[in-house]
Design an enzyme around this catalytic site. Sequence first.
Site, PDB file in Angstrom:
ATOM      1  N   ASP A 192       0.829  -1.196   0.000  1.00  0.00           N
ATOM      2  CA  ASP A 192       0.000   0.000   0.000  1.00  0.00           C
ATOM      3  C   ASP A 192       0.876   1.263   0.000  1.00  0.00           C
ATOM      4  O   ASP A 192       1.976   1.250  -0.548  1.00  0.00           O
ATOM      5  CB  ASP A 192      -0.938  -0.034   1.216  1.00  0.00           C
TER       6      ASP A 192
ATOM      7  N   PRO B 100      -0.094   4.534  17.990  1.00  0.00           N
ATOM      8  CA  PRO B 100      -0.204   3.790  19.254  1.00  0.00           C
ATOM      9  C   PRO B 100      -0.740   2.370  19.093  1.00  0.00           C
ATOM     10  O   PRO B 100      -0.347   1.478  19.867  1.00  0.00           O
ATOM     11  CB  PRO B 100      -1.173   4.651  20.075  1.00  0.00           C
ATOM     12  N   ASP B 101      -1.614   2.147  18.102  1.00  0.00           N
ATOM     13  CA  ASP B 101      -2.187   0.819  17.911  1.00  0.00           C
ATOM     14  C   ASP B 101      -1.409  -0.027  16.898  1.00  0.00           C
ATOM     15  O   ASP B 101      -1.799  -1.164  16.617  1.00  0.00           O
ATOM     16  CB  ASP B 101      -3.652   0.930  17.461  1.00  0.00           C
TER      17      ASP B 101
ATOM     18  N   ASP C 289      12.415   2.570   3.266  1.00  0.00           N
ATOM     19  CA  ASP C 289      11.529   3.559   3.889  1.00  0.00           C
ATOM     20  C   ASP C 289      10.074   3.192   3.599  1.00  0.00           C
ATOM     21  O   ASP C 289       9.581   3.380   2.494  1.00  0.00           O
ATOM     22  CB  ASP C 289      11.839   4.949   3.351  1.00  0.00           C
TER      23      ASP C 289
ATOM     24  N   HIS D  48      -3.522   5.859   3.334  1.00  0.00           N
ATOM     25  CA  HIS D  48      -4.353   4.710   2.989  1.00  0.00           C
ATOM     26  C   HIS D  48      -3.846   3.424   3.641  1.00  0.00           C
ATOM     27  O   HIS D  48      -4.616   2.629   4.189  1.00  0.00           O
ATOM     28  CB  HIS D  48      -4.378   4.579   1.466  1.00  0.00           C
TER      29      HIS D  48
ATOM     30  N   ASP E 165     -14.634 -13.350  -5.721  1.00  0.00           N
ATOM     31  CA  ASP E 165     -14.572 -14.585  -4.935  1.00  0.00           C
ATOM     32  C   ASP E 165     -15.411 -14.515  -3.668  1.00  0.00           C
ATOM     33  O   ASP E 165     -16.131 -15.455  -3.341  1.00  0.00           O
ATOM     34  CB  ASP E 165     -13.118 -14.885  -4.553  1.00  0.00           C
TER      35      ASP E 165
ATOM     36  N   SER F 291     -11.243  -1.384  -0.441  1.00  0.00           N
ATOM     37  CA  SER F 291      -9.913  -1.337   0.176  1.00  0.00           C
ATOM     38  C   SER F 291      -9.937  -1.893   1.587  1.00  0.00           C
ATOM     39  O   SER F 291      -8.932  -2.401   2.086  1.00  0.00           O
ATOM     40  CB  SER F 291      -9.418   0.105   0.249  1.00  0.00           C
TER      41      SER F 291
END
Length: 596
Positions: free
Chosen positions: A187, A195-196, A213, A220, A347, A371
Amino acid sequence: MKQNNQHGRKFLSTLSGITIFCFAVTSSFIQRAKSITLPKLWKIGNTLCTLLVLGVMCIILTGSTGFAGQHRNSQGKKRVLVQYREGVVNGQTRMLVERHRGRVIRHLRGINARLIEIADDENVAEVIENLSRDPHVKFAEEDKLLPPEEIFANDTYYDAAWHLEKIDAPSAWETSMGEGVVVAVLDTGVDEDHPDLFGQTVPGWNTYDNNADTSDVYGHGTMVAGIVGAASDNWIGVTSIAWDTLIMPVRISRPDGYAYTSDIAEGIAWAADNGAQVANISYDVSESLTVQNAAAYMQERGGVVVVASGNRGGDRGFVPSTALISVGATDSNDVRALFSSYGEYLDLVAPGVGIYTTRLGGEYATPAGTSFSSPVVAAVAALMISVNPALDPVRIDTILKETADDLGEEGNDIYYGAGRVNAAAAVLAAWESENPDSEVPVVAIVSPADGTVSGVVRIDVSASDDVGVTRVELYVDGQIMGTETSEPFVFNWDSTTVPDGEATLSAYAYDAAGNEGISSPVTLDIQNESDPEICGDLDEDGDVDYYDYMIFRATFGLHAGDPGYVEEADSDGDEWITLIDFAAWYGCYRDYWAGR
């Protein structure tokens, strides 16, 4: 040359201007600094002018040649992806590229494909058509620039993440939380300091800039990653589907979020080679043969590739691929989202409207789009692999579909595929599965049959399996000649690489479970000796030499009736001058000079 002359004139003009400027500045300086001696003034003026000249030279040269670190994906260029059949050598591919005034700018990892940049005045569709006609080319397609499949992001916080209950994730967590599994998120990068997400990642790669990097340049990727594996049960933020899964960030996009097909394919291969068991691609790539071949490469190594079906809201008409799991979006009422693309290629479906997840900069969001449906399925696949690491990719695909909750028309349909993913049912089935596939693929060499051959030989292999063939290998006299990972299984073998005489061909086919099928052998009589008096002497001067090579280059790619077409160069009589004719001509050239 014209462009270089323009740069030369620009440089001389600029240099003249600098000289006048330096003279004026020095004169003015003299008037204002009577106390400074003339030698010192001259030294100051000379230093000033030297620095100015060097600076402008750098600017001009940089503008004319590009920065050394400039990204290889130059914007606005016409780019074509070409996959050659196994056995095609570099000299032959170079001839094809040069015919369209192009240059190879990249060899894609893991698959026999090249990224070609063609001249600005070439027509991309015509180039693709011409390349596809050549028997040495498996396929050619445009290197499309694709946007991330996102509709919108709503930062309003919801009281509950409805999608977790909808797919029965809490029941799945009683058996698996995804421990020991790595999911590659191909992506825009990932905000690893969120934090998560802090501590939830492993080192990744940036295929756009070709460096390590993987920071999120658009936002996104961070939202996609949070759905898969955000830290959970930690009193903050959101709850992901596969708590203990590790995220491998693979940045494939430009800073504006758009990604080239070639960078996506390269990212799949990199992830497969670096330990990812699942790859999620939240881009509309289901149509791309290059991506399908890269996915087959990952599948062959035991990995699963999940992609977004797209946000165009209509029937795309794509052909289904056994290497990709294409996922559409549904809302909280199990109804297809209006933006969700559909068709025979679809599918599965998964929640994709108002999905609570992480957002770039330590924030949270509830975005909508396919997405955010595909990472739901990718995360469920991770839960399945965690409880049964022996599952092969085909079995994972089968279980996901067999355990999905049927929506829409009974059975598989174009709007919902096999249905909406059910995490609990899929994990339970994975836990109980024993990989029952023990049937070996059936494989045969269709052509050529036993007989005499010369030059470049097209070898057609048929292979089938009750679940699916992942690759076919061709052997010549016990030595591997090439590998094909998708149909049609066609190889181009240069018979001039072995001595004249008898050669034995055999083909091996494999399925995802590792079962091996072996073809009956085919014995060929190789006859490549040539008469230099009648072969390859295109200018009929009695020598097969560089001048004949130049004649061949001029006629390469032409059809009978085209200006410059040379009938003597058409060795196979098909009225096209192709790489098959080049191989025949080169054999004559080599034999002639070997005998001198």
